[in-house]
Scaffold this motif. Structure first.
Motif, PDB file in Angstrom:
ATOM      1  N   VAL A  23      -0.911  -9.612   4.604  1.00  0.00           N
ATOM      2  CA  VAL A  23      -1.561  -8.818   3.565  1.00  0.00           C
ATOM      3  C   VAL A  23      -0.554  -7.785   3.071  1.00  0.00           C
ATOM      4  CG1 VAL A  23      -3.444  -7.226   3.051  1.00  0.00           C
ATOM      5  CG2 VAL A  23      -3.823  -9.156   4.603  1.00  0.00           C
ATOM      6  N   VAL A  24      -0.441  -7.682   1.753  1.00  0.00           N
ATOM      7  CA  VAL A  24       0.478  -6.717   1.158  1.00  0.00           C
ATOM      8  C   VAL A  24      -0.111  -5.323   1.337  1.00  0.00           C
ATOM      9  CG1 VAL A  24       1.616  -5.970  -0.969  1.00  0.00           C
ATOM     10  CG2 VAL A  24       1.288  -8.419  -0.527  1.00  0.00           C
ATOM     11  N   THR A  25       0.664  -4.435   1.991  1.00  0.00           N
ATOM     12  CA  THR A  25       0.198  -3.060   2.212  1.00  0.00           C
ATOM     13  C   THR A  25       0.814  -2.094   1.208  1.00  0.00           C
ATOM     14  OG1 THR A  25       1.933  -2.684   3.851  1.00  0.00           O
ATOM     15  CG2 THR A  25      -0.223  -3.416   4.673  1.00  0.00           C
ATOM     16  N   GLN A  26       1.946  -2.473   0.638  1.00  0.00           N
ATOM     17  CA  GLN A  26       2.589  -1.684  -0.421  1.00  0.00           C
ATOM     18  C   GLN A  26       3.051  -2.680  -1.470  1.00  0.00           C
ATOM     19  OE1 GLN A  26       6.437  -0.030   0.548  1.00  0.00           O
ATOM     20  NE2 GLN A  26       6.255   1.597  -0.958  1.00  0.00           N
ATOM     21  N   THR A  27       2.748  -2.409  -2.743  1.00  0.00           N
ATOM     22  CA  THR A  27       3.091  -3.332  -3.817  1.00  0.00           C
ATOM     23  C   THR A  27       4.533  -3.797  -3.684  1.00  0.00           C
ATOM     24  OG1 THR A  27       1.488  -2.310  -5.291  1.00  0.00           O
ATOM     25  CG2 THR A  27       3.253  -3.589  -6.322  1.00  0.00           C
ATOM     26  N   ILE A  28       4.741  -5.119  -3.791  1.00  0.00           N
ATOM     27  CA  ILE A  28       6.075  -5.710  -3.676  1.00  0.00           C
ATOM     28  C   ILE A  28       6.681  -5.798  -5.063  1.00  0.00           C
ATOM     29  CG2 ILE A  28       7.388  -7.747  -2.980  1.00  0.00           C
ATOM     30  CD1 ILE A  28       5.117  -8.326  -0.966  1.00  0.00           C
ATOM     31  N   ASP A  29       7.785  -5.102  -5.245  1.00  0.00           N
ATOM     32  CA  ASP A  29       8.498  -5.094  -6.523  1.00  0.00           C
ATOM     33  C   ASP A  29       9.996  -5.184  -6.208  1.00  0.00           C
ATOM     34  OD1 ASP A  29       9.610  -4.711  -9.013  1.00  0.00           O
ATOM     35  OD2 ASP A  29       8.382  -2.954  -9.501  1.00  0.00           O
ATOM     36  N   ASN A  30      10.571  -6.339  -6.450  1.00  0.00           N
ATOM     37  CA  ASN A  30      11.992  -6.534  -6.146  1.00  0.00           C
ATOM     38  C   ASN A  30      12.893  -5.617  -6.961  1.00  0.00           C
ATOM     39  OD1 ASN A  30      10.980  -8.548  -4.536  1.00  0.00           O
ATOM     40  ND2 ASN A  30      12.080 -10.225  -5.525  1.00  0.00           N
ATOM     41  N   MET A  31      12.473  -5.276  -8.169  1.00  0.00           N
ATOM     42  CA  MET A  31      13.311  -4.427  -9.036  1.00  0.00           C
ATOM     43  C   MET A  31      13.475  -3.024  -8.454  1.00  0.00           C
ATOM     44  SD  MET A  31      14.347  -6.377 -11.429  1.00  0.00           S
ATOM     45  CE  MET A  31      14.879  -5.354 -12.774  1.00  0.00           C
ATOM     46  N   THR A  32      12.430  -2.503  -7.839  1.00  0.00           N
ATOM     47  CA  THR A  32      12.515  -1.156  -7.258  1.00  0.00           C
ATOM     48  C   THR A  32      12.875  -1.202  -5.773  1.00  0.00           C
ATOM     49  OG1 THR A  32      10.158  -1.114  -6.728  1.00  0.00           O
ATOM     50  CG2 THR A  32      10.822  -0.230  -8.889  1.00  0.00           C
ATOM     51  N   GLY A  33      12.886  -2.402  -5.218  1.00  0.00           N
ATOM     52  CA  GLY A  33      13.225  -2.542  -3.801  1.00  0.00           C
ATOM     53  C   GLY A  33      12.126  -2.069  -2.876  1.00  0.00           C
ATOM     54  N   GLU A  34      10.894  -2.102  -3.358  1.00  0.00           N
ATOM     55  CA  GLU A  34       9.773  -1.648  -2.550  1.00  0.00           C
ATOM     56  C   GLU A  34       8.873  -2.821  -2.197  1.00  0.00           C
ATOM     57  OE1 GLU A  34       7.933   1.283  -4.989  1.00  0.00           O
ATOM     58  OE2 GLU A  34       9.330   2.858  -4.371  1.00  0.00           O
ATOM     59  N   GLY A  35       8.129  -2.635  -1.127  1.00  0.00           N
ATOM     60  CA  GLY A  35       7.155  -3.637  -0.738  1.00  0.00           C
ATOM     61  C   GLY A  35       7.065  -3.774   0.760  1.00  0.00           C
ATOM     62  N   GLN A  36       5.825  -3.859   1.233  1.00  0.00           N
ATOM     63  CA  GLN A  36       5.578  -4.049   2.652  1.00  0.00           C
ATOM     64  C   GLN A  36       4.386  -4.965   2.832  1.00  0.00           C
ATOM     65  OE1 GLN A  36       4.962  -0.119   4.301  1.00  0.00           O
ATOM     66  NE2 GLN A  36       7.135   0.149   4.719  1.00  0.00           N
ATOM     67  N   VAL A  37       4.416  -5.682   3.955  1.00  0.00           N
ATOM     68  CA  VAL A  37       3.279  -6.520   4.320  1.00  0.00           C
ATOM     69  C   VAL A  37       2.926  -6.262   5.775  1.00  0.00           C
ATOM     70  CG1 VAL A  37       3.786  -8.367   2.661  1.00  0.00           C
ATOM     71  CG2 VAL A  37       4.773  -8.476   4.951  1.00  0.00           C
ATOM     72  N   SER A  38       1.685  -6.580   6.103  1.00  0.00           N
ATOM     73  CA  SER A  38       1.226  -6.486   7.487  1.00  0.00           C
ATOM     74  C   SER A  38       1.051  -7.909   8.011  1.00  0.00           C
ATOM     75  CB  SER A  38      -0.105  -5.739   7.569  1.00  0.00           C
ATOM     76  OG  SER A  38      -0.585  -5.755   8.898  1.00  0.00           O
ATOM     77  N   ILE A  39       1.805  -8.200   9.088  1.00  0.00           N
ATOM     78  CA  ILE A  39       1.726  -9.521   9.702  1.00  0.00           C
ATOM     79  C   ILE A  39       1.263  -9.317  11.138  1.00  0.00           C
ATOM     80  CG2 ILE A  39       2.968 -11.650  10.245  1.00  0.00           C
ATOM     81  CD1 ILE A  39       5.201 -10.587   8.316  1.00  0.00           C
ATOM     82  N   SER A  40       0.064  -9.742  11.431  1.00  0.00           N
ATOM     83  CA  SER A  40      -0.500  -9.596  12.783  1.00  0.00           C
ATOM     84  C   SER A  40      -0.388  -8.162  13.286  1.00  0.00           C
ATOM     85  CB  SER A  40       0.203 -10.545  13.757  1.00  0.00           C
ATOM     86  OG  SER A  40       0.078 -11.872  13.335  1.00  0.00           O
ATOM     87  N   GLY A  41      -0.647  -7.214  12.401  1.00  0.00           N
ATOM     88  CA  GLY A  41      -0.625  -5.810  12.778  1.00  0.00           C
ATOM     89  C   GLY A  41       0.748  -5.151  12.729  1.00  0.00           C
ATOM     90  N   GLN A  42       1.788  -5.896  12.414  1.00  0.00           N
ATOM     91  CA  GLN A  42       3.131  -5.327  12.300  1.00  0.00           C
ATOM     92  C   GLN A  42       3.496  -5.192  10.832  1.00  0.00           C
ATOM     93  OE1 GLN A  42       5.564  -8.106  14.518  1.00  0.00           O
ATOM     94  NE2 GLN A  42       5.537  -6.769  16.308  1.00  0.00           N
ATOM     95  N   ILE A  43       4.124  -4.073  10.506  1.00  0.00           N
ATOM     96  CA  ILE A  43       4.535  -3.819   9.123  1.00  0.00           C
ATOM     97  C   ILE A  43       5.975  -4.302   8.941  1.00  0.00           C
ATOM     98  CG2 ILE A  43       4.931  -2.054   7.351  1.00  0.00           C
ATOM     99  CD1 ILE A  43       1.979  -2.476   8.058  1.00  0.00           C
ATOM    100  N   TRP A  44       6.190  -5.095   7.907  1.00  0.00           N
ATOM    101  CA  TRP A  44       7.516  -5.614   7.557  1.00  0.00           C
ATOM    102  C   TRP A  44       7.853  -5.222   6.132  1.00  0.00           C
ATOM    103  CZ3 TRP A  44      10.674  -9.488  10.062  1.00  0.00           C
ATOM    104  CH2 TRP A  44      10.211  -9.879  11.316  1.00  0.00           C
ATOM    105  N   SER A  45       9.126  -4.961   5.873  1.00  0.00           N
ATOM    106  CA  SER A  45       9.591  -4.831   4.490  1.00  0.00           C
ATOM    107  C   SER A  45       9.510  -6.210   3.874  1.00  0.00           C
ATOM    108  CB  SER A  45      11.035  -4.334   4.444  1.00  0.00           C
ATOM    109  OG  SER A  45      11.118  -3.021   4.941  1.00  0.00           O
ATOM    110  N   ALA A  46       9.121  -6.254   2.609  1.00  0.00           N
ATOM    111  CA  ALA A  46       8.906  -7.556   1.983  1.00  0.00           C
ATOM    112  C   ALA A  46       9.502  -7.606   0.583  1.00  0.00           C
ATOM    113  CB  ALA A  46       7.413  -7.867   1.923  1.00  0.00           C
ATOM    114  N   ARG A  47       9.886  -8.801   0.183  1.00  0.00           N
ATOM    115  CA  ARG A  47      10.365  -9.067  -1.166  1.00  0.00           C
ATOM    116  C   ARG A  47       9.670 -10.330  -1.655  1.00  0.00           C
ATOM    117  NH1 ARG A  47      11.336  -4.772  -0.336  1.00  0.00           N
ATOM    118  NH2 ARG A  47      13.278  -3.649  -0.267  1.00  0.00           N
ATOM    119  N   SER A  48       9.502 -10.399  -2.955  1.00  0.00           N
ATOM    120  CA  SER A  48       8.881 -11.566  -3.571  1.00  0.00           C
ATOM    121  C   SER A  48       9.929 -12.677  -3.703  1.00  0.00           C
ATOM    122  CB  SER A  48       8.338 -11.192  -4.945  1.00  0.00           C
ATOM    123  OG  SER A  48       7.954 -12.350  -5.641  1.00  0.00           O
ATOM    124  N   GLU A  49       9.586 -13.857  -3.241  1.00  0.00           N
ATOM    125  CA  GLU A  49      10.509 -14.996  -3.310  1.00  0.00           C
ATOM    126  C   GLU A  49      10.848 -15.335  -4.758  1.00  0.00           C
ATOM    127  OE1 GLU A  49      12.859 -18.250  -2.016  1.00  0.00           O
ATOM    128  OE2 GLU A  49      12.101 -16.523  -0.917  1.00  0.00           O
TER     129      GLU A  49
END
Length: 142
Positions: A90-116
């Motif tokens: 689940v995306v916890t912070q909007t993923i925007d590759n242009m600004t380098g922002e984005g996070q997802v929650s995977i099984s309770g762990q937060i990861w930095s994320a980028r859109s493929e």
């Protein structure tokens, strides 16, 4: 006598080199050096010693190396991080590759994320984990 000492020295150095690297690097040439040593013990010419060294090294490198690598190949075990590939998050912070922002929650762990595919993915969107690069997961909307 000098040739025997030289071949023994070369053989010893190659064996020590193999022991240090542990990567099947020098053993092939040690086989050739052993052959050169045997020829020297039987008083063969220097040219014959070198020829035996080259031939035995080449043969052992070409014929034995592939089989040895297959038997000594260690299996690759996936890391814990590799286990998240293919999971949904689940995306916890909007993923925007242009600004380098984005996070997802995977099984309770937060990861930095980028859109493929480089698209903006809003928060609370369910995504699929496609791959990992460093500490970032690359995702796509499901």
């Amino acid at each position: 006598m000098v040739e025997i000492i030289v071949w023994l020295s070369v053989l010893a150095l190659l064996i020590v080199g193999e022991a240090v690297t542990v990567g099947l690097t020098f053993i092939w040439f040690a086989v050739g050096a052993a052959g050169g040593l045997i020829v020297a013990l039987f008083h063969g010419s220097l040219l014959l010693q070198l020829l035996v060294f080259l031939v035995l090294s080449g043969i052992s490198l070409v014929l034995v190396r592939p089989m040895a690598k297959k038997f000594l190949q260690t299996s690759v075990s996936p890391t814990n991080a590799d286990l998240v590939i293919g999971k949904t998050a689940v995306v916890t912070q909007t993923i925007d590759n242009m600004t380098g922002e984005g996070q997802v929650s995977i099984s309770g762990q937060i990861w930095s994320a980028r859109s493929e595919h480089g698209v903006v993915i809003p928060a609370d969107t369910t995504v699929k984990i496609l791959r990992i690069e460093g500490v970032k997961v690359f995702v796509e909307s499901t």
